[in-house]
Design an enzyme around this catalytic site. Structure first.
Site, PDB file in Angstrom:
ATOM      1  N   GLU A   3      -4.618   3.743   6.175  1.00 55.03           N
ATOM      2  CA  GLU A   3      -4.379   3.784   4.735  1.00 55.03           C
ATOM      3  C   GLU A   3      -4.761   5.139   4.142  1.00 55.03           C
ATOM      4  O   GLU A   3      -4.019   5.685   3.342  1.00 55.03           O
ATOM      5  CB  GLU A   3      -5.143   2.677   4.021  1.00 55.03           C
ATOM      6  CG  GLU A   3      -4.569   1.278   4.255  1.00 55.03           C
ATOM      7  CD  GLU A   3      -5.144   0.266   3.290  1.00 55.03           C
ATOM      8  OE1 GLU A   3      -5.615   0.651   2.212  1.00 55.03           O
ATOM      9  OE2 GLU A   3      -5.102  -0.954   3.598  1.00 55.03           O
ATOM     10  N   ARG A  57       0.822  -1.207   0.000  1.00 56.10           N
ATOM     11  CA  ARG A  57       0.000   0.000   0.000  1.00 56.10           C
ATOM     12  C   ARG A  57       0.858   1.260   0.000  1.00 56.10           C
ATOM     13  O   ARG A  57       0.572   2.239   0.685  1.00 56.10           O
ATOM     14  CB  ARG A  57      -0.968   0.020   1.191  1.00 56.10           C
ATOM     15  CG  ARG A  57      -1.877  -1.185   1.277  1.00 56.10           C
ATOM     16  CD  ARG A  57      -2.822  -1.296   0.092  1.00 56.10           C
ATOM     17  NE  ARG A  57      -3.585  -2.540   0.171  1.00 56.10           N
ATOM     18  CZ  ARG A  57      -3.209  -3.687  -0.403  1.00 56.10           C
ATOM     19  NH1 ARG A  57      -2.098  -3.733  -1.120  1.00 56.10           N
ATOM     20  NH2 ARG A  57      -3.932  -4.765  -0.299  1.00 56.10           N
ATOM     21  N   SER A  60     -10.739  -0.603   3.355  1.00 58.19           N
ATOM     22  CA  SER A  60      -9.926  -0.952   4.521  1.00 58.19           C
ATOM     23  C   SER A  60      -9.241   0.305   5.052  1.00 58.19           C
ATOM     24  O   SER A  60      -8.484   0.948   4.322  1.00 58.19           O
ATOM     25  CB  SER A  60      -8.884  -1.996   4.151  1.00 58.19           C
ATOM     26  OG  SER A  60      -9.507  -3.182   3.707  1.00 58.19           O
TER      27      SER A  60
END
Length: 346
Positions: A342, A164, A246
């Protein structure tokens, strides 16, 4: 180039948070960026690049110039015996692009179906799901520098992909460093889809579908449908219930740290990684701390998946951030692990 004033951003962030852009320019080509840089007032001020808005938390109105990336276009660059290379404009919707590739007979991205956001944002976050990440299918991208107006191309190594993560999420530590956060806009992205196609179905949800359906050798379309069904079962549709997917990264620990946690929490969900580290399921950690279904104001933790924070209606960015920090504190106090968000907080 048209500079729009006081533009509502609720429809341009997947959390559905109410906010405005004081000034916004819709970037539909590199010429629009060059026009911004040619304007002395706009060029000198700070800028915020907005793609699909699926990875941000807005905590108020955006006071700097918003560059809304809307560059269209999909084309086949190369269709050879070993791979097909397809290029997409940064403003294309990611899921629509994945669907297009399948409909035109170019499989390879089906595991990444239904991920919200735009094509241009996909390498920034190195999005991934069900055993595939963007870096696994990445060829190259074109971007434009927001200071010089220079168009440049990066390959996978130059993007510095990680879990990520990419060079587009980092600011340069020193003059000359490559960190490109806030310094460039991605214009086009190219993907290399290998031949012959092989399904990636080792992920537990897809392996379960294989058993349930009795299909040992699924087609690309079947894998696509399995992925869509799995995501729809576990994750809320941002158009119905605002969210950013997420919210936290799955943390990695050493084998020794993992064994220490297992001694206290035998049921913890964990996955050995190729580099010897162990990845822990952030959703399990959050659920174990009792957060599933809980709320702070109008921001809450999704009842079906503790890794997803949602807007229950009228949530502010401040409420989302407060909830996220409370979750981080709980997980750290119980497990000694710091969860990393994130989304980018703006």
């Amino acid at each position: 180039m048209i500079v729009e004033q006081n533009v509502p951003l609720q429809a341009h962030n997947s959390f559905g948070i109410v906010a405005k852009a004081r000034e916004l320019v819709r970037v539909r080509s590199e010429d629009d960026v060059l026009a911004v840089l040619a304007d002395p007032e706009l060029a000198a001020g700070p800028k915020f690049v907005l793609g699909g808005g699926s990875n941000i938390v807005l905590t108020g109105d955006v006071k700097c110039l918003v560059l809304k990336v809307e560059i269209p276009g999909i084309r086949v660059v190369e269709d050879g015996p070993r791979a097909t290379v397809i290029e997409a404009g940064a403003g294309e919707n990611w899921h629509d692009f994945v669907t297009w590739t399948l409909e035109h007979g170019f499989p390879g991205l089906e595991n990444l179906a239904l991920i919200p956001g735009s094509v241009g944002a996909s390498p920034v976050q190195n999005v991934g799901a069900y055993g595939v990440e963007v870096q696994d299918r990445f060829e190259s991208l074109d971007a434009i520098h927001l200071e010089s107006g220079r168009v440049f191309t990066l390959n996978a190594a130059e993007c510095a992909f990680d879990y990520r993560d990419s060079v587009f999420k980092h600011s340069p530590a020193r003059t000359g460093d490559l960190g490109l956060a806030g310094r460039a806009i991605i214009l086009r992205v190219r993907f290399r889809l290998p031949k012959p196609w092989r399904p990636v179905i080792g992920y537990v949800d897809l392996a379960r579908k294989r058993v349930e359906t009795g299909v040992d050798e699924p087609s690309p379309r079947q894998v696509y449908e399995w992925v869509c069904a799995a995501r729809q079962h576990k994750l809320p549709d941002p158009r119905v219930l605002g969210n950013a997917g997420s919210f936290f990264k799955n943390p990695t620990v050493t084998p020794e740290q993992c064994m220490d946690i297992i001694a206290r929490e035998p049921n913890i969900v964990h996955y050995p990684m190729p580099d010897g580290s162990v990845k822990l399921a952030a959703g399990w950690l959050i659920d174990a701390c009792g957060w599933k279904g809980k709320s702070v104001g109008n921001a809450g933790v999704y009842e079906k998946q503790a890794l997803v924070l949602v807007n229950r209606g009228g949530a502010t960015g401040g409420e989302v951030v407060t909830l996220a920090r409370a979750i981080q504190t709980s997980v750290y106090e119980r497990f000694g692990i710091r969860l990393e968000p994130e989304p980018v907080v703006v």
